[in-house]
Design a protein around this motif. Structure first.
Motif, PDB file in Angstrom:
ATOM      1  N   PHE A 149       0.851  -1.193   0.000  1.00  0.00           N
ATOM      2  CA  PHE A 149       0.000   0.000   0.000  1.00  0.00           C
ATOM      3  C   PHE A 149       0.887   1.244   0.000  1.00  0.00           C
ATOM      4  CE2 PHE A 149      -3.019  -2.981   2.223  1.00  0.00           C
ATOM      5  CZ  PHE A 149      -3.890  -3.078   1.145  1.00  0.00           C
ATOM      6  N   THR A 204       6.755   8.669   1.326  1.00  0.00           N
ATOM      7  CA  THR A 204       8.056   9.212   1.756  1.00  0.00           C
ATOM      8  C   THR A 204       8.956   8.136   2.357  1.00  0.00           C
ATOM      9  OG1 THR A 204       7.204   9.846   3.936  1.00  0.00           O
ATOM     10  CG2 THR A 204       7.090  11.512   2.200  1.00  0.00           C
ATOM     11  N   SER A 260       7.855   9.008  15.624  1.00  0.00           N
ATOM     12  CA  SER A 260       7.840   9.889  16.796  1.00  0.00           C
ATOM     13  C   SER A 260       6.420  10.308  17.140  1.00  0.00           C
ATOM     14  CB  SER A 260       8.783  11.081  16.618  1.00  0.00           C
ATOM     15  OG  SER A 260       8.624  11.707  15.399  1.00  0.00           O
TER      16      SER A 260
HETATM   17  C1  FAD Z   1      14.557  13.126   6.224  1.00  0.00           C
HETATM   18  C2  FAD Z   1      13.421  12.484   6.973  1.00  0.00           C
HETATM   19  C3  FAD Z   1      13.213  12.819   8.317  1.00  0.00           C
HETATM   20  C4  FAD Z   1      12.157  12.206   9.032  1.00  0.00           C
HETATM   21  N1  FAD Z   1      11.961  12.523  10.347  1.00  0.00           N
HETATM   22  C5  FAD Z   1      10.978  11.896  11.043  1.00  0.00           C
HETATM   23  C6  FAD Z   1      10.756  12.152  12.423  1.00  0.00           C
HETATM   24  O1  FAD Z   1      11.406  12.974  13.047  1.00  0.00           O
HETATM   25  N2  FAD Z   1       9.771  11.480  13.052  1.00  0.00           N
HETATM   26  C7  FAD Z   1       8.986  10.567  12.406  1.00  0.00           C
HETATM   27  O2  FAD Z   1       8.098   9.987  13.021  1.00  0.00           O
HETATM   28  N3  FAD Z   1       9.180  10.309  11.099  1.00  0.00           N
HETATM   29  C8  FAD Z   1      10.138  10.947  10.418  1.00  0.00           C
HETATM   30  N4  FAD Z   1      10.326  10.681   9.103  1.00  0.00           N
HETATM   31  C9  FAD Z   1       9.542   9.625   8.482  1.00  0.00           C
HETATM   32  C10 FAD Z   1       8.301  10.148   7.824  1.00  0.00           C
HETATM   33  O3  FAD Z   1       7.487  10.776   8.775  1.00  0.00           O
HETATM   34  C11 FAD Z   1       7.633   8.923   7.211  1.00  0.00           C
HETATM   35  O4  FAD Z   1       8.403   8.569   6.055  1.00  0.00           O
HETATM   36  C12 FAD Z   1       6.231   9.219   6.810  1.00  0.00           C
HETATM   37  O5  FAD Z   1       5.453   9.597   7.923  1.00  0.00           O
HETATM   38  C13 FAD Z   1       5.603   8.010   6.159  1.00  0.00           C
HETATM   39  O6  FAD Z   1       4.309   8.385   5.739  1.00  0.00           O
HETATM   40  P1  FAD Z   1       3.882   8.225   4.233  1.00  0.00           P
HETATM   41  O7  FAD Z   1       2.456   8.666   4.174  1.00  0.00           O
HETATM   42  O8  FAD Z   1       4.819   8.866   3.308  1.00  0.00           O
HETATM   43  O9  FAD Z   1       3.935   6.631   4.156  1.00  0.00           O
HETATM   44  P2  FAD Z   1       4.427   5.675   2.976  1.00  0.00           P
HETATM   45  O10 FAD Z   1       5.871   5.843   2.729  1.00  0.00           O
HETATM   46  O11 FAD Z   1       3.505   5.761   1.811  1.00  0.00           O
HETATM   47  O12 FAD Z   1       4.151   4.270   3.702  1.00  0.00           O
HETATM   48  C14 FAD Z   1       4.923   3.866   4.802  1.00  0.00           C
HETATM   49  C15 FAD Z   1       4.550   2.397   5.110  1.00  0.00           C
HETATM   50  O13 FAD Z   1       3.239   2.329   5.660  1.00  0.00           O
HETATM   51  C16 FAD Z   1       2.384   1.511   4.851  1.00  0.00           C
HETATM   52  N5  FAD Z   1       1.107   2.217   4.896  1.00  0.00           N
HETATM   53  C17 FAD Z   1       0.930   3.549   4.769  1.00  0.00           C
HETATM   54  N6  FAD Z   1      -0.349   3.874   5.004  1.00  0.00           N
HETATM   55  C18 FAD Z   1      -1.000   2.714   5.292  1.00  0.00           C
HETATM   56  C19 FAD Z   1      -2.343   2.409   5.668  1.00  0.00           C
HETATM   57  N7  FAD Z   1      -3.282   3.369   5.804  1.00  0.00           N
HETATM   58  N8  FAD Z   1      -2.680   1.120   5.891  1.00  0.00           N
HETATM   59  C20 FAD Z   1      -1.741   0.126   5.768  1.00  0.00           C
HETATM   60  N9  FAD Z   1      -0.451   0.373   5.428  1.00  0.00           N
HETATM   61  C21 FAD Z   1      -0.080   1.658   5.192  1.00  0.00           C
HETATM   62  C22 FAD Z   1       3.052   1.454   3.490  1.00  0.00           C
HETATM   63  O14 FAD Z   1       2.740   0.265   2.798  1.00  0.00           O
HETATM   64  C23 FAD Z   1       4.517   1.514   3.880  1.00  0.00           C
HETATM   65  O15 FAD Z   1       4.979   0.235   4.270  1.00  0.00           O
HETATM   66  C24 FAD Z   1      11.324  11.291   8.364  1.00  0.00           C
HETATM   67  C25 FAD Z   1      11.528  10.998   7.011  1.00  0.00           C
HETATM   68  C26 FAD Z   1      12.563  11.587   6.320  1.00  0.00           C
HETATM   69  C27 FAD Z   1      12.744  11.246   4.859  1.00  0.00           C
END
Ligand code: FAD
Length: 325
Positions: A28, A33, A163
């Motif tokens: 999914f 990110t 976090s």
């Molecule tokens: C430079 C950098 C700094 C960061 N700093 C922090 C920080 O300080 N604290 C922190 O918490 N995060 C941090 N992050 C991480 C960032 O917050 C996560 O990458 C982001 O929240 C993931 O969300 P997304 O919607 O992009 O998920 P995606 O990348 O689309 O998905 C992430 C995972 O979750 C699964 N998924 C997503 N949504 C669902 C759903 N509804 N049901 C089932 N499975 C699902 C996907 O299959 C995948 O495995 C950082 C990232 C980067 C690149």
């Protein structure tokens, strides 16, 4: 990146059906990110990516029977900006606001944050969740400065990276999960598990289950999150803590403290017995923070995290009580 098929279903039922067609080859996609980085690094190579972006139930923030329901696809920026979330759970807003990058706030979603994969560099270089090679832990033999200091007796040494999860666990939040036929509820803490074998996941979702929403309970305990970061942006905290206090006439009636970045799961400590019946003061916060870390078992290179986590815990407790740490 390996080629993949891309699907954008408009309903939960269709998303689950697409998954069932190719369960081992599907992932999914929320904001992408984390997922896309893992694909670009060839850590995972799904043949089918199923976007959750067009499913209306997954978006938005609304009140329901006194609870606050936040859709899993809600961008972190919307969580931070929401007066409803701020009034209900300052700890959640503060945790999300710790992620400073505007790009992440716009793209990363609440559900994706909770389900992001560990930052352990051995995992990110293809050595699996437990970071093993030839039956030996690469973490123990190698670089462990950001790894777990609690709950690390088994083969899992990574630190749970979200976090935001500690704030939700401290607040007693529930998760709504679509299992292909209906929606089930689970405590936020129960999403996380410590794998014992390489083929196990760090999440308790079954394959194909979709996180629909987070449900914050009607109660509004005083809450706060404090993080210690090496850098203000584009990095994860070294340690973090979220605290929720039930206060009655200024005295503590209940206290939940959750540490982040210190164990393979968000680390919940019930510090009620230490703090109950008294106003929360510097001395109480220090004693509770020390108690939360007393069983820490740091690895060779991450002993410093014990003190950092204690500082975060003490400050979070004091901040929840409206006092500066
Ligand atoms: C430079 C950098 C700094 C960061 N700093 C922090 C920080 O300080 N604290 C922190 O918490 N995060 C941090 N992050 C991480 C960032 O917050 C996560 O990458 C982001 O929240 C993931 O969300 P997304 O919607 O992009 O998920 P995606 O990348 O689309 O998905 C992430 C995972 O979750 C699964 N998924 C997503 N949504 C669902 C759903 N509804 N049901 C089932 N499975 C699902 C996907 O299959 C995948 O495995 C950082 C990232 C980067 C690149």
């Amino acid at each position: 990146m390996k080629d993949f098929a891309y699907a954008v279903p408009a309903t939960l039922a269709r998303a689950a059906a697409l998954w069932r067609e190719a369960p081992d080859a599907s992932r999914f996609l929320a904001g992408g990110t984390d997922l896309l980085g893992m694909m670009k690094d060839f850590v995972i190579q799904p043949a089918r990516v199923i976007s959750l972006a067009a499913i209306p139930e997954l978006r938005g923030i609304r009140e329901e029977d006194g609870a606050l329901v936040i859709g899993a696809m809600t961008p972190l920026g919307d969580v931070i900006a929401s007066p409803l979330v701020r009034a209900r759970c300052p700890a959640l807003v503060q945790a999300a606001a710790g992620i400073k990058s505007p790009q992440l706030r716009n793209m990363a979603t609440l559900g994706g944050d909770l389900l992001q994969r560990p930052r352990c560099w051995y995992f990110r270089r293809g050595f699996g969740l437990l970071g093993m090679k030839d039956g030996k832990s690469l973490v123990l033999d190698g670089e462990d400065r950001f790894h777990a200091i609690l709950g690390n007796a088994g083969p899992a040494k990574f630190a749970s990276p979200s976090s935001i999860a500690p704030a939700l666990v401290a607040a007693g939040a529930e998760l709504l999960v679509w299992n292909g036929e209906g929606t089930r509820r689970m405590a936020a803490l129960d999403l996380y598990r410590t794998p014992e074998r390489e083929e196990e996941s760090e999440f308790s979702l079954a394959g194909g289950e979709i996180l629909v929403a987070v449900r914050l309970p009607a109660a509004r305990p005083a809450s706060a999150t404090c993080e210690v970061r090496q850098r203000k942006s584009l990095d994860w905290p070294v340690a973090a803590a979220s605290a929720c206090l039930d206060l009655e006439n200024g005295r503590v009636a209940g206290a939940r403290l959750v540490l982040g970045q210190v164990a393979p799961v968000p680390w919940l400590v019930d510090v009620t017995s230490l703090l109950a019946g008294k106003p929360l003061d510097e001395e109480g916060a220090k004693a509770a923070a020390e108690a939360a870390l007393k069983d820490a078992t740091p690895l060779a290179g991450n002993g410093y995290k014990v003190q950092v986590a204690e500082v975060a815990a003490r400050r979070a407790l004091l901040a929840a009580a409206g006092k500066a740490g």
